[in-house]
Design a protein around this motif. Structure first.
Motif, PDB file in Angstrom:
ATOM      1  N   GLY A   2      37.535  14.874 -38.190  1.00 21.22           N
ATOM      2  CA  GLY A   2      36.617  15.874 -38.682  1.00 21.22           C
ATOM      3  C   GLY A   2      35.893  15.446 -39.945  1.00 21.22           C
ATOM      4  N   THR A   3      35.942  14.144 -40.262  1.00 18.31           N
ATOM      5  CA  THR A   3      35.337  13.677 -41.503  1.00 18.31           C
ATOM      6  C   THR A   3      33.878  13.300 -41.320  1.00 18.31           C
ATOM      7  OG1 THR A   3      36.184  11.491 -41.000  1.00 18.31           O
ATOM      8  CG2 THR A   3      37.491  12.842 -42.497  1.00 18.31           C
ATOM      9  N   LEU A   4      33.454  13.072 -40.094  1.00 13.44           N
ATOM     10  CA  LEU A   4      32.070  12.662 -39.864  1.00 13.44           C
ATOM     11  C   LEU A   4      31.192  13.882 -39.627  1.00 13.44           C
ATOM     12  CD1 LEU A   4      32.466   9.588 -37.487  1.00 13.44           C
ATOM     13  CD2 LEU A   4      32.228   9.617 -39.955  1.00 13.44           C
ATOM     14  N   GLY A   5      29.986  13.813 -40.165  1.00 18.15           N
ATOM     15  CA  GLY A   5      29.033  14.884 -39.926  1.00 18.15           C
ATOM     16  C   GLY A   5      28.412  14.742 -38.545  1.00 18.15           C
ATOM     17  N   LYS A   6      27.691  15.768 -38.136  1.00 16.20           N
ATOM     18  CA  LYS A   6      27.065  15.790 -36.814  1.00 16.20           C
ATOM     19  C   LYS A   6      26.113  14.599 -36.632  1.00 16.20           C
ATOM     20  CE  LYS A   6      24.613  18.824 -33.673  1.00 16.20           C
ATOM     21  NZ  LYS A   6      23.803  20.010 -33.481  1.00 16.20           N
ATOM     22  N   ALA A   7      25.336  14.284 -37.657  1.00 10.82           N
ATOM     23  CA  ALA A   7      24.375  13.170 -37.544  1.00 10.82           C
ATOM     24  C   ALA A   7      25.091  11.843 -37.338  1.00 10.82           C
ATOM     25  CB  ALA A   7      23.489  13.111 -38.788  1.00 10.82           C
ATOM     26  N   GLU A   8      26.230  11.652 -38.043  1.00 10.01           N
ATOM     27  CA  GLU A   8      26.993  10.398 -37.897  1.00 10.01           C
ATOM     28  C   GLU A   8      27.619  10.307 -36.507  1.00 10.01           C
ATOM     29  OE1 GLU A   8      28.669  10.128 -42.437  1.00 10.01           O
ATOM     30  OE2 GLU A   8      28.849  11.947 -41.264  1.00 10.01           O
ATOM     31  N   LEU A   9      28.130  11.431 -36.014  1.00 11.49           N
ATOM     32  CA  LEU A   9      28.706  11.444 -34.669  1.00 11.49           C
ATOM     33  C   LEU A   9      27.624  11.135 -33.635  1.00 11.49           C
ATOM     34  CD1 LEU A   9      31.042  14.570 -34.839  1.00 11.49           C
ATOM     35  CD2 LEU A   9      31.717  12.162 -34.812  1.00 11.49           C
ATOM     36  N   GLU A  10      26.459  11.740 -33.801  1.00 17.66           N
ATOM     37  CA  GLU A  10      25.384  11.513 -32.837  1.00 17.66           C
ATOM     38  C   GLU A  10      24.876  10.070 -32.897  1.00 17.66           C
ATOM     39  OE1 GLU A  10      22.778  14.902 -33.405  1.00 17.66           O
ATOM     40  OE2 GLU A  10      24.160  16.164 -32.247  1.00 17.66           O
ATOM     41  N   ALA A  11      24.931   9.452 -34.082  1.00 14.04           N
ATOM     42  CA  ALA A  11      24.556   8.043 -34.199  1.00 14.04           C
ATOM     43  C   ALA A  11      25.548   7.163 -33.432  1.00 14.04           C
ATOM     44  CB  ALA A  11      24.486   7.617 -35.665  1.00 14.04           C
ATOM     45  N   LEU A  12      26.842   7.471 -33.527  1.00 15.78           N
ATOM     46  CA  LEU A  12      27.847   6.736 -32.757  1.00 15.78           C
ATOM     47  C   LEU A  12      27.609   6.913 -31.265  1.00 15.78           C
ATOM     48  CD1 LEU A  12      31.183   7.491 -34.692  1.00 15.78           C
ATOM     49  CD2 LEU A  12      29.972   5.309 -34.585  1.00 15.78           C
ATOM     50  N   ILE A  13      27.372   8.165 -30.852  1.00 17.90           N
ATOM     51  CA  ILE A  13      27.133   8.448 -29.431  1.00 17.90           C
ATOM     52  C   ILE A  13      25.903   7.689 -28.953  1.00 17.90           C
ATOM     53  CG2 ILE A  13      26.511  10.254 -27.768  1.00 17.90           C
ATOM     54  CD1 ILE A  13      28.254  12.173 -29.599  1.00 17.90           C
ATOM     55  N   ASP A  14      24.828   7.722 -29.738  1.00 19.71           N
ATOM     56  CA  ASP A  14      23.609   6.990 -29.361  1.00 19.71           C
ATOM     57  C   ASP A  14      23.892   5.505 -29.168  1.00 19.71           C
ATOM     58  OD1 ASP A  14      22.137   9.315 -29.398  1.00 19.71           O
ATOM     59  OD2 ASP A  14      21.211   8.937 -31.354  1.00 19.71           O
ATOM     60  N   GLU A  15      24.721   4.938 -30.060  1.00 16.48           N
ATOM     61  CA  GLU A  15      25.080   3.530 -29.952  1.00 16.48           C
ATOM     62  C   GLU A  15      25.832   3.263 -28.649  1.00 16.48           C
ATOM     63  OE1 GLU A  15      27.883   0.284 -32.289  1.00 16.48           O
ATOM     64  OE2 GLU A  15      27.310   2.110 -33.343  1.00 16.48           O
ATOM     65  N   ALA A  16      26.723   4.184 -28.281  1.00 16.17           N
ATOM     66  CA  ALA A  16      27.557   4.002 -27.094  1.00 16.17           C
ATOM     67  C   ALA A  16      26.765   4.171 -25.797  1.00 16.17           C
ATOM     68  CB  ALA A  16      28.726   4.989 -27.115  1.00 16.17           C
ATOM     69  N   ILE A  17      25.757   5.056 -25.810  1.00 15.53           N
ATOM     70  CA  ILE A  17      25.085   5.401 -24.549  1.00 15.53           C
ATOM     71  C   ILE A  17      23.660   4.866 -24.475  1.00 15.53           C
ATOM     72  CG2 ILE A  17      26.533   7.453 -24.292  1.00 15.53           C
ATOM     73  CD1 ILE A  17      24.111   9.166 -25.060  1.00 15.53           C
ATOM     74  N   VAL A  18      23.358   3.867 -25.299  1.00 16.60           N
ATOM     75  CA  VAL A  18      21.985   3.359 -25.392  1.00 16.60           C
ATOM     76  C   VAL A  18      21.394   2.963 -24.040  1.00 16.60           C
ATOM     77  CG1 VAL A  18      22.719   0.997 -25.996  1.00 16.60           C
ATOM     78  CG2 VAL A  18      20.471   1.827 -26.728  1.00 16.60           C
ATOM     79  N   ASP A  19      22.202   2.389 -23.153  1.00 18.74           N
ATOM     80  CA  ASP A  19      21.676   1.944 -21.855  1.00 18.74           C
ATOM     81  C   ASP A  19      22.097   2.838 -20.695  1.00 18.74           C
ATOM     82  OD1 ASP A  19      20.352  -0.323 -22.918  1.00 18.74           O
ATOM     83  OD2 ASP A  19      22.261  -1.397 -23.005  1.00 18.74           O
ATOM     84  N   ALA A  20      22.658   3.999 -20.995  1.00 18.64           N
ATOM     85  CA  ALA A  20      23.191   4.873 -19.947  1.00 18.64           C
ATOM     86  C   ALA A  20      22.102   5.769 -19.366  1.00 18.64           C
ATOM     87  CB  ALA A  20      24.322   5.718 -20.513  1.00 18.64           C
ATOM     88  N   TYR A  21      22.143   5.935 -18.045  1.00 18.72           N
ATOM     89  CA  TYR A  21      21.144   6.764 -17.367  1.00 18.72           C
ATOM     90  C   TYR A  21      21.684   8.119 -16.935  1.00 18.72           C
ATOM     91  CZ  TYR A  21      18.217   2.699 -17.427  1.00 18.72           C
ATOM     92  OH  TYR A  21      17.467   1.638 -17.848  1.00 18.72           O
ATOM     93  N   ASN A  22      23.013   8.238 -16.796  1.00 20.00           N
ATOM     94  CA  ASN A  22      23.574   9.521 -16.370  1.00 20.00           C
ATOM     95  C   ASN A  22      24.897   9.736 -17.092  1.00 20.00           C
ATOM     96  OD1 ASN A  22      25.660   8.130 -14.965  1.00 20.00           O
ATOM     97  ND2 ASN A  22      24.331   7.896 -13.192  1.00 20.00           N
TER      98      ASN A  22
END
Length: 103
Positions: A2-22
């Motif tokens: 719970g230490t990361l803010g929403k923007a930091e979490l979304e940045a991690l998610i974006d990094e993980a799903i950069v090439d994902a289509y579904n």
């Protein structure tokens, strides 16, 4: 946790799903990041019993699970249900990102 803010979490998610289509590919991307970054093995307590998390897996029904063991016993626990120790293991921010993605 719970230490990361929403923007930091979304940045991690974006990094993980950069090439994902579904959604399946997004899940695989997040699982890959967890596999690469989560510091394994680590010890935690489940229902008051100390267990060692030796690995993670992706189930056919699309859940990321922690592979736990104690002595000769083994059990799989959904990674989002897994209590994390303090301090959390290296890479635990990826569990937080997965939780945020899974909503």
């Amino acid at each position: 946790m719970g230490t990361l803010g929403k923007a930091e979490l979304e940045a991690l998610i974006d990094e993980a799903i950069v090439d994902a289509y579904n959604e399946d590919e997004q899940l695989t991307g997040l699982f890959t990041m967890l596999e690469e970054h989560l510091g394994l093995p680590f010890t935690t307590a489940v229902l008051g019993v100390e267990v060692t998390v030796r690995g993670i897996d992706l189930t056919p029904d699309g859940r990321i699970i922690a592979l736990c063991s104690r002595g000769g016993m083994r059990q799989s626990i959904g990674i989002l249900e897994l209590p994390l120790p303090t301090p959390a293991p290296e890479g635990a921010e990826w569990i937080e990102a997965y939780r945020h993605w899974a909503g």
